[in-house]
Design a protein around this motif. Structure first.
Motif, short mmCIF file in Angstrom:
data_model
loop_
_atom_site.label_atom_id
_atom_site.label_comp_id
_atom_site.label_asym_id
_atom_site.label_seq_id
_atom_site.Cartn_x
_atom_site.Cartn_y
_atom_site.Cartn_z
N PRO A 62 -4.54 3.94 1.24
CA PRO A 62 -3.96 3.49 -0.02
C PRO A 62 -3.56 2.02 0.05
O PRO A 62 -3.59 1.41 1.11
CB PRO A 62 -2.72 4.39 -0.18
CG PRO A 62 -2.40 4.86 1.21
CD PRO A 62 -3.59 4.67 2.08
N VAL A 63 -3.18 1.45 -1.09
CA VAL A 63 -2.65 0.09 -1.14
C VAL A 63 -1.35 0.04 -0.34
O VAL A 63 -0.59 1.01 -0.29
CB VAL A 63 -2.39 -0.33 -2.60
CG1 VAL A 63 -1.58 -1.62 -2.68
CG2 VAL A 63 -3.70 -0.49 -3.36
N GLY A 64 -1.10 -1.10 0.32
CA GLY A 64 0.17 -1.30 1.00
C GLY A 64 0.14 -1.08 2.49
O GLY A 64 1.16 -1.25 3.16
N TYR A 65 -1.02 -0.73 3.03
CA TYR A 65 -1.17 -0.56 4.48
C TYR A 65 -2.24 -1.53 4.98
O TYR A 65 -3.25 -1.75 4.30
CB TYR A 65 -1.60 0.87 4.83
CG TYR A 65 -0.52 1.90 4.59
CD1 TYR A 65 0.34 2.29 5.62
CD2 TYR A 65 -0.36 2.48 3.35
CE1 TYR A 65 1.33 3.23 5.39
CE2 TYR A 65 0.62 3.42 3.10
CZ TYR A 65 1.47 3.80 4.14
OH TYR A 65 2.45 4.72 3.91
N VAL A 66 -2.01 -2.10 6.17
CA VAL A 66 -3.01 -2.97 6.77
C VAL A 66 -3.93 -2.14 7.66
O VAL A 66 -3.55 -1.06 8.12
CB VAL A 66 -2.35 -4.12 7.57
CG1 VAL A 66 -1.60 -5.05 6.63
CG2 VAL A 66 -1.39 -3.58 8.64
N SER A 67 -5.11 -2.65 7.91
CA SER A 67 -6.09 -1.89 8.69
C SER A 67 -5.74 -1.82 10.17
O SER A 67 -5.92 -0.78 10.81
CB SER A 67 -7.48 -2.51 8.53
OG SER A 67 -7.91 -2.45 7.20
N GLY A 68 -5.26 -2.95 10.72
CA GLY A 68 -5.01 -3.01 12.15
C GLY A 68 -3.54 -3.00 12.51
O GLY A 68 -2.78 -2.15 12.05
N GLN A 69 -3.14 -3.99 13.32
CA GLN A 69 -1.76 -4.07 13.78
C GLN A 69 -0.81 -4.39 12.62
O GLN A 69 -1.20 -5.03 11.65
CB GLN A 69 -1.64 -5.16 14.85
CG GLN A 69 -2.46 -4.91 16.10
CD GLN A 69 -2.00 -3.69 16.87
OE1 GLN A 69 -0.81 -3.42 16.99
NE2 GLN A 69 -2.95 -2.92 17.39
N ALA A 70 0.44 -3.91 12.74
CA ALA A 70 1.45 -4.19 11.73
C ALA A 70 1.60 -5.70 11.56
O ALA A 70 1.55 -6.46 12.53
CB ALA A 70 2.78 -3.57 12.15
N TYR A 74 4.37 -4.88 6.99
CA TYR A 74 3.53 -3.78 6.50
C TYR A 74 3.04 -2.93 7.67
O TYR A 74 2.68 -3.45 8.71
CB TYR A 74 2.34 -4.32 5.71
CG TYR A 74 2.73 -4.98 4.42
CD1 TYR A 74 3.06 -4.21 3.31
CD2 TYR A 74 2.77 -6.37 4.31
CE1 TYR A 74 3.43 -4.82 2.11
CE2 TYR A 74 3.13 -6.98 3.12
CZ TYR A 74 3.46 -6.20 2.02
OH TYR A 74 3.83 -6.80 0.84
N GLN A 75 3.00 -1.63 7.45
CA GLN A 75 2.60 -0.70 8.51
C GLN A 75 1.08 -0.61 8.61
O GLN A 75 0.37 -0.76 7.61
CB GLN A 75 3.17 0.69 8.23
CG GLN A 75 4.68 0.81 8.36
CD GLN A 75 5.13 2.23 8.14
OE1 GLN A 75 4.90 2.82 7.09
NE2 GLN A 75 5.78 2.81 9.14
N PRO A 76 0.59 -0.31 9.81
CA PRO A 76 -0.85 -0.08 9.95
C PRO A 76 -1.23 1.28 9.36
O PRO A 76 -0.43 2.22 9.36
CB PRO A 76 -1.07 -0.10 11.46
CG PRO A 76 0.25 0.32 12.03
CD PRO A 76 1.30 -0.22 11.10
N ALA A 77 -2.44 1.38 8.86
CA ALA A 77 -2.90 2.63 8.25
C ALA A 77 -2.88 3.79 9.23
O ALA A 77 -2.77 4.95 8.82
CB ALA A 77 -4.31 2.43 7.69
#
Length: 242
Positions: A62-70, A74-77
């Protein structure tokens, strides 16, 4: 070993350290050892067993999460990979174990404002297949856009600019590979790419005067997002491949 598709570089290092790799029957103990084109590399069955236990997760980010490291708060997915978020429609037959949530690496970017299919894997071979320099795996996206001229976008957006999206743009000093780009409906484009530069689609659209207001990845190779709900995940099934 990585070039032959036997393992990722990290896996190869681990296997060599454990004495699981032989060249022409002799155990290799030194990392970076050179191997000739006519020499034979063999791997201990224990390495294959360890590799087979590694899982690949398909997540609807979803929107609001990054793919990799925090980053930037923002938290990683990967934090979404918990037992309670597993999709009930998962037909893989794989039994959940907390170890499956450790050591997951994203095999491709999906920026914080984008949604859709994100692959998280413990298997370096899959990561290489999807994001290696020689990868030609297709990634399909549905992209909602705005343009500064009123009217139905397929009618008012210049044909030469659509042609430029398909081939002819440069990013970061590199010519982009040809892409499939077509109108999906009045304000949405379908992109099919075989590369993944940082924020590539958004920057491509900006270059031709389009503003991206929504981006969703719906397919990677032969694996589709399908009915997987936002924020939920499933295992890559044993009979699936990208």
């Amino acid at each position: 070993m990585a070039e032959l598709g036997l393992a990722s570089r990290r896996e190869a290092d681990e296997w060599i350290a454990k004495g699981w790799v032989r060249v022409d029957g002799e155990i290799v103990s030194e990392l970076g050892s050179r191997v000739g084109p006519h020499q034979r590399i063999t791997v201990d069955p224990a390495a294959r067993q360890a590799q087979a236990q590694r899982v690949t997760i398909l997540l609807h980010k979803p929107v609001g999460y990054v793919s990799g490291q925090a980053e930037d708060g923002y938290q990683p997915a990967s934090v979404l990979v918990r037992a309670e978020n597993r999709w009930r429609g998962d037909r893989s037959g794989i039994r959940w174990h907390p170890a499956h949530a450790r050591g997951l690496a994203p095999a491709g970017r999906l920026d914080i404002d984008s949604v859709g299919l994100l692959v998280l894997t413990q298997d370096g071979r899959i990561a290489r297949q999807l994001i290696g320099e020689d990868s030609e795996i297709e990634k399909e996206y549905l992209v909602r856009v705005r343009y500064d001229r009123p009217g139905r976008l397929p009618d008012v957006f210049p044909a030469e600019k659509l042609k430029l999206l398909r081939h002819g743009l440069h990013l970061d000093g590199h010519a982009l590979r040809p892409a499939q780009v077509s109108w999906q409906n009045d304000d949405q484009l379908r992109f099919v790419l075989t590369e993944g530069r940082k924020r590539q689609i958004r920057r491509m659209c900006e270059a031709v005067g389009l503003k991206v207001v929504g981006l969703k990845r719906v397919r990677i190779g032969r694996v589709r997002l399908g009915d997987l709900p936002p924020g939920q995940w499933r295992y890559l099934q044993p009979d699936e491949s990208f």
